[in-house]
Design a protein around this motif. Structure first.
Motif, short mmCIF file in Angstrom:
data_model
loop_
_atom_site.label_atom_id
_atom_site.label_comp_id
_atom_site.label_asym_id
_atom_site.label_seq_id
_atom_site.Cartn_x
_atom_site.Cartn_y
_atom_site.Cartn_z
N ARG A 30 3.45 8.98 -7.40
CA ARG A 30 4.56 8.29 -6.75
C ARG A 30 4.04 6.91 -6.43
N ALA A 31 4.53 6.26 -5.38
CA ALA A 31 3.92 5.04 -4.85
C ALA A 31 3.54 5.31 -3.40
N PHE A 32 2.37 4.81 -3.00
CA PHE A 32 1.92 4.81 -1.62
C PHE A 32 1.50 3.39 -1.25
N PRO A 33 1.50 3.05 0.04
CA PRO A 33 1.23 1.66 0.42
C PRO A 33 -0.24 1.26 0.46
N GLU A 34 -1.19 2.22 0.50
CA GLU A 34 -2.58 1.85 0.71
C GLU A 34 -3.48 2.35 -0.42
N LEU A 35 -4.55 1.60 -0.68
CA LEU A 35 -5.38 1.84 -1.86
C LEU A 35 -6.19 3.13 -1.80
N GLN A 36 -6.53 3.60 -0.61
CA GLN A 36 -7.31 4.83 -0.53
C GLN A 36 -6.44 6.06 -0.73
N MET A 37 -5.11 5.88 -0.79
CA MET A 37 -4.19 7.01 -0.88
C MET A 37 -3.98 7.44 -2.33
N GLU A 38 -5.08 7.79 -2.98
CA GLU A 38 -5.05 8.16 -4.39
C GLU A 38 -5.82 9.46 -4.60
N THR A 39 -5.33 10.27 -5.51
CA THR A 39 -6.05 11.50 -5.82
C THR A 39 -7.43 11.20 -6.38
N PHE A 40 -7.59 10.04 -7.02
CA PHE A 40 -8.93 9.65 -7.47
C PHE A 40 -9.91 9.71 -6.30
N TRP B 110 -8.95 -2.01 3.69
CA TRP B 110 -8.89 -2.93 4.82
C TRP B 110 -9.25 -4.35 4.40
N TYR B 111 -10.37 -4.49 3.68
CA TYR B 111 -10.81 -5.82 3.26
C TYR B 111 -9.91 -6.38 2.16
N ALA B 112 -9.53 -5.53 1.21
CA ALA B 112 -8.68 -6.00 0.12
C ALA B 112 -7.31 -6.44 0.63
N ARG B 113 -6.81 -5.76 1.66
CA ARG B 113 -5.52 -6.16 2.24
C ARG B 113 -5.64 -7.53 2.88
N ALA B 114 -6.75 -7.78 3.57
CA ALA B 114 -6.94 -9.09 4.21
C ALA B 114 -7.01 -10.20 3.16
N VAL B 115 -7.73 -9.93 2.06
CA VAL B 115 -7.81 -10.92 0.99
C VAL B 115 -6.43 -11.17 0.39
N THR B 116 -5.66 -10.11 0.20
CA THR B 116 -4.32 -10.23 -0.38
C THR B 116 -3.41 -11.05 0.52
N VAL B 117 -3.49 -10.83 1.80
CA VAL B 117 -2.69 -11.62 2.74
C VAL B 117 -3.06 -13.09 2.63
N ARG B 118 -4.36 -13.39 2.55
CA ARG B 118 -4.81 -14.79 2.40
C ARG B 118 -4.40 -15.38 1.06
N MET B 119 -4.21 -14.53 0.08
CA MET B 119 -3.77 -15.01 -1.24
C MET B 119 -2.25 -15.21 -1.30
N GLY B 120 -1.58 -15.02 -0.18
CA GLY B 120 -0.14 -15.27 -0.14
C GLY B 120 0.71 -14.04 -0.06
#
Length: 367
Positions: free
Chosen positions: A131-141, A174-184
């Motif tokens: 499906r889609a989930f909002p956060e990167l750790q929310m994966e069966t991987f 957490w860190y990737a979200r902060a970078v993404t926010v800074r990237m616009g």
């Protein structure tokens, strides 16, 4: 066996992916246009089943991350996810052998196809969310032991960041979200580098094919003047999702939506046409919970979708508007997403919701 994805299948795949996006994942239409342009220029896309991937192959998950509403304003050029992949390959010192979707919902069904078309790499027919989930750790991987990092993050200017948090996928998010926010507010990523053997063990299989089948079912039912909701439920009953059900038909009477911390958060209220019942949906990019008064009707990881009442075409959370005539349609999840390990990562409590997970098919019977 490996098979080529025909260009004519793209609209059905996008429609089904919007359904599996559970309201989030971004509108796939922009991605569809980018992929179609590549195929019209002569590119091809090869799909592989997970069991067709060599055990020692390097497979990389490809996606966008950020607030879906921002993608509408910052339309990708198409180079960004490929640049993220190349950056990760340089860091690893090895070229990828295949791409896999991070999630099968919404725009993130199209980004890996775009990478496959532009690079010539095959794409695995499966994903890590179902499906889609909002956060990167929310994966069966990650649930079953694959590290999400190192991860490469790229924006529309070609600026790239690399993060390595080892096995700590929560910190990666957490860190990737902060970078993404800074990237616009939106960026494109390559993550979860894994072997083919790990793909076979951790991926949800066949989800791109499922999206294609669901999108086709909706289109054909509409064209043939059949009930698309009954057609969807019948199709899902034959899959690993097993269950689909129309929860309520009515109109959107209120939407509260805001972009914050790299997500689209909010709620929507949908009332029956006679005003006798009102269901409130809570979303964080994707719909996470449906309640009627104090009664729980459905909750993540089960899928809660809002579909046009006449056509059954999916409506994303950023496209919800007052007065729309809609149907709330709920879908069960595969067994791999129902384990205690999985629910600890993307069950209701992981989102701060005051609810415990009960399978939607049981909640429907209770109601």
């Amino acid at each position: 066996m490996p098979r080529e994805l025909p260009i004519d299948d793209l609209p059905d795949l996008a429609r089904g992916a919007a359904l599996l996006g559970a309201g989030g994942g971004g509108d796939p239409y922009i991605g569809l246009l980018l992929v179609r342009a590549e195929l019209e220029r002569g590119a091809t896309i090869t799909l592989l089943d997970p069991d067709e991937v060599d055990d020692d192959a390097l497979v990389v998950a490809s996606a966008f991350m950020g607030a879906p509403t921002v993608v509408i304003e910052k339309i990708p050029g198409g180079d960004e996810p490929v640049q993220a992949l190349r950056s990760l390959e340089r860091h690893l010192g090895r070229a990828a052998d295949a791409i896999i979707p991070m999630e099968c919902g919404g725009l993130n069904s199209m980004i890996p196809l775009l990478v496959a078309a532009r690079t010539g790499l095959p794409m695995v027919d499966g994903d890590g969310m179902g499906r889609a989930f909002p956060e990167l750790q929310m994966e069966t991987f990650g649930v079953y032991g694959v590290s999400g990092s190192p991860i490469a993050i790229c924006n529309e200017r070609g600026h790239t960041a690399l993060l390595d948090t080892g096995p700590d996928n929560h910190s990666m998010e957490w860190y990737a979200r902060a970078v993404t926010v800074r990237m616009g507010g939106v960026a494109y990523i390559a993550e979860y580098p894994m072997t083919g053997a790990q793909v076979k063990r951790t991926a949800i299989p066949g989800t791109s094919s499922l999206a294609l089948a669901l999108g086709r079912v909706i289109r054909l039912a509409h064209d043939e003047h059949r009930d698309p909701f009954e057609a969807l439920a019948g199709c899902l009953a034959t899959t690993i999702y097993r269950f689909g059900h129309s929860l309520l038909e009515g109109k959107v009477v209120d939407v509260e939506r805001r972009s914050a911390d790299g997500f689209v958060r909010g709620s929507a209220r949908i009332a029956t046409f006679d005003g006798g019942r009102t269901v409130e949906l809570t979303f964080q990019n994707e719909h996470l919970m449906a309640r009627e008064g104090g009664r729980l009707l459905a909750v993540a990881p089960d899928l809660i979708t809002v579909l046009d009442a006449e056509t059954a075409f999916p409506i994303t959370t950023e496209a919800l508007r007052y007065g729309q005539r809609v149907r709330i349609f709920v879908i069960g999840t595969p067994e791999i997403m129902r384990t205690p390990e999985a629910l600890a990562v993307f069950g209701p409590r992981a989102f701060g919701l005051d609810a415990d997970w009960t399978p939607v098919e049981e909640l429907v019977r209770i109601r």
